[in-house]
Scaffold this active site. Sequence first.
Site, PDB file in Angstrom:
ATOM      1  N   ASP A 462       0.747  -1.285   0.160  1.00 15.55           N
ATOM      2  CA  ASP A 462      -0.042   0.095   0.092  1.00 15.55           C
ATOM      3  C   ASP A 462       0.928   1.244  -0.041  1.00 15.55           C
ATOM      4  OD1 ASP A 462       1.139  -0.848   2.596  1.00 15.55           O
ATOM      5  OD2 ASP A 462      -0.656   0.420   3.380  1.00 15.55           O
ATOM      6  N   ASP A 467       5.497   2.386   8.942  1.00 10.55           N
ATOM      7  CA  ASP A 467       5.583   1.083   9.560  1.00 10.55           C
ATOM      8  C   ASP A 467       4.443   0.081   9.234  1.00 10.55           C
ATOM      9  OD1 ASP A 467       3.670   2.354  10.801  1.00 10.55           O
ATOM     10  OD2 ASP A 467       4.540   1.918  12.833  1.00 10.55           O
ATOM     11  N   GLU A 468       4.172  -0.102   7.722  1.00 13.72           N
ATOM     12  CA  GLU A 468       3.021  -0.708   7.337  1.00 13.72           C
ATOM     13  C   GLU A 468       3.568  -1.617   6.169  1.00 13.72           C
ATOM     14  OE1 GLU A 468      -1.508  -0.260   5.912  1.00 13.72           O
ATOM     15  OE2 GLU A 468      -0.365   1.436   6.989  1.00 13.72           O
ATOM     16  N   ASP A 475      -6.137  -2.429  -2.615  1.00 17.43           N
ATOM     17  CA  ASP A 475      -5.587  -1.639  -3.328  1.00 17.43           C
ATOM     18  C   ASP A 475      -4.773  -2.430  -4.719  1.00 17.43           C
ATOM     19  OD1 ASP A 475      -5.135  -1.126  -0.393  1.00 17.43           O
ATOM     20  OD2 ASP A 475      -4.153   0.433  -0.898  1.00 17.43           O
ATOM     21  N   TRP A 528     -12.126  -6.154  -0.937  1.00 20.03           N
ATOM     22  CA  TRP A 528     -10.754  -6.432  -0.602  1.00 20.03           C
ATOM     23  C   TRP A 528     -10.349  -8.110  -0.889  1.00 20.03           C
ATOM     24  CZ3 TRP A 528     -11.860  -1.815   0.426  1.00 20.03           C
ATOM     25  CH2 TRP A 528     -11.148  -0.867   0.698  1.00 20.03           C
ATOM     26  N   GLU A 752      -2.282   8.997  -0.876  1.00 19.57           N
ATOM     27  CA  GLU A 752      -3.073   8.157  -0.050  1.00 19.57           C
ATOM     28  C   GLU A 752      -4.563   8.920   0.156  1.00 19.57           C
ATOM     29  OE1 GLU A 752      -3.408   5.213   3.933  1.00 19.57           O
ATOM     30  OE2 GLU A 752      -2.212   6.769   3.826  1.00 19.57           O
TER      31      GLU A 752
END
Length: 894
Positions: A462, A467-468, A475, A528, A752
């Site tokens: 994404d 921190d992901e 997406d 998703w 985003e």
Amino acid sequence: MLKVYDLKCCYRKNPIGIGERSPEFSWKIDSDQRNVLQLSYRIQTSRSDSFEEVLWDSGVVESDRSIHVDYAGPELESRTRYFYRVRIEDNRKEESDWSVSAWFETGLLDSGEWQAEFISADREEQPAYSPACPYFRKSFAVTGKIASARAYVTCLGLYELRLNGQKVGNYFLTPGWTDYRKRLQYQTYDITSLLKPGTNAVGVILGNGWYKGPVAGWEEHPTEKYGARTALLSEIHITYQDGRHQVIATDESWKTSLGPILKSEIYDGEQYDAEKEMENWDCADYNDSRWNSVYPVKVGKDILVAQENIPVMQAETILPVKLFKTPQGDSVLDFGQNMVGWVRFRVKGPKGSRVVLQHAEVLDSTGNFYTENLRSAKQVVEYVLKGSGEEIFEPHFTYQGFRYVRVAEYPGEIKLENFEGVVLHSGMEKTGDFACSEELVNKLQHNILWGQKGNFVDIPTDCPQRDERLGWTGDAQIFARTACYNMDTALFFKKWLRDLKADQLPDGQVPFVVPQVMKDTDYSSSGWGDAAVICPWQIYLCYGDQKVLEEQYLSMKGWVEYIRSQANHNLWDTGFHFGDWLALDKTNGSRFNGLLGHEDKQDNYFGATPNDYVSTAFYAYSVSLLAKAAGVLGRKGEQAEYTALHQDIIKSFRYEYFTRSGRLAVHTQTAHVLALMFDLVEEKYVGRTVKELLSMLEDNFWHLDTGFLGTPYLCHVLSRYGHPEAAYRLLMQTDYPSWLYQVTKGATTVWEHWDGLKPDGSFWSADMNSFNHYAYGSIGSWLYQVAAGIEIDENQPGYKHIIIRPTPDKTFSWVNAEHETPYGTVSIKWKIRDGKFRLELLVPHNTTATVVLPDADLAGLTMEPQASQVKAAEGQIVVECGSGRWNYCCNFTK
């Protein structure tokens, strides 16, 4: 002259270490003629490029197929190179010569063939977490003239392979990210040229990576997601010219030691102390007597698979454009582009002095360095000098998302020429280009492409900075078609879809992110989880690859059946859903149920379109695609079953969400877009629904308020239902919210949020504000498909038959676009001048095209050369043509 070129095996040119037992071949055709179609082909394979002994000869096969042609010869052997060549005959009865030979080489086709064992620097009992990177080495002797040598390598963690003082290959962050408990890729390297007579040495550095290092899942202890010990598996095979064979495999004879990499983590960056370097540690004459013994690790080798996509590579370098001081006095490098990778730098200084680099995407409203949106990710590289002249450094097992670099420490004068940005992304060839007369739109296309580069790092993440950096399924499906226009993503998506299938639950549920590293309950949001169906279908359409449907069919079916089990009277009104994520049409905010750890904070994460509406719409869409996939695969019974289910869902949808007079009861842009895009509106009410959508846009001053699920389809719907001028109007808005608003604010990637940087210079909440987030870049598919007019015929996928349907508007005076299809380049150039619409078209050989010229009449049409099939209907001209270059000119009446 007829010629066969660009031979590929399993999408790759001369691949090494493939795991396919029945690989497939593709080729392209060149000719100086028009309307060229292949009538037959012949393939030969051999163990030598002289083809003196043919292993398999297909014979003359009467077929126009030139992509995904299966090998059908004798069973392939492991670790073997096979040569192949192709010749064809075309529809003029002209025969080509044999193509230049190409080759493929198998890897270890059976997991039982592995002789190596996993080894670790840690004892069997669980060690305390350590960020330091262990080094491994082994000396061995080469005892003759080498015919070939290969290294087969993987690890639990990340690795860098070295041989006789050199890094092997241009791959990084290997072996990539999978669910290591189920699937672990290994890589194959040709090391023939790196070996020398006598003693040699192989060295490997291991990093924690996604296996052991911190991985976001919003849990208290994000480390050791898959295991507590990194481990190495390596096998070198040397074949001598006299026929002897030697294997150097990881076992307990290897040695290990810690070294200068004190820490190298995906999110946090790297700490490297050059004073701790072990000079020539990866060379034969190094004394490793003080190194430690390794420990064997029991790991089943049935999880091993050959490399499936192209690994992460250093794709290009970028030089900084400016060095400046911020108002706070920081020295900052501006690379001019929000990029993903790391900084390579040169430095001279005394022993013990340091270089410290901090990375960020943007500056704040006062021009200062801004890192709050990174959350807990540090993105810091620290280097301690050894003090021996010029030192060159780049990190190992981390990557950063950045445009700006704060040089917090650096001995001596900071000079631009001592720094360069190294761009990392998965190996994917650029296959698309779009340009038009509006420079802001060209910048938008630039941003879309760079968002894809930055987030296609082994998996479709994404975002690449905070921190992901997770493989969010929503997406990925939103952006899949755009991605396929821009770059060759077939192998990238096929690998990731296997990851999805591996992480799918037995009842069909699909996780929010793939690989799944979140909570056990984080599964099955509509839009998703639908990636399980939408992505395989898009890959099939774009590349004509039926195997992706064959491989993923049970996964696709599992997802649909899970929804069916949750639906009530064909309406999916149960469970948690993200809905139209980050839409702007809900002003009161919503609670995010603690998923991001903000239980007490209300933010406008969720859109106003009800979740049951969105979920049921996507349920219908996935069922329709599953029915089509079943038809492609010859599953006639299931095709009929899911076609009937699709009709039942539509009936329930209309009963629930439309009034008796045909008004859609959900008054949001996204609700209208989804209903129209997915053909959920009764035919007699389509006009009213379109009119209501236009009215909402007008009431919103011709601005969108859609989120992740509505935005990708908005301009497509407007164009499809006769209002391309409205789509162009939305596209060209430059104030918030719009695609070009970001461009006017200096964006070099897609954001985003529509208002990640607000008009007053302030930021959206730092909790979730990425400036490199490709989802809204899905408008790219509209630019290629509608504005330029390069469309796929789903009855002849992979661009076997191309629909050329440009949608000119006075917004653009010209458009140039091209796409490298599996058959070759399709190129379209159109312009409007002096009331004339002119089109230049290139159609690849072995394909045909239907050209639709809108708002035109036969009276004003000129063609070069003349086409045999031309007809006029409903204000447009339709021309059937074959391969070659074509020119059309007609009156532009709009």
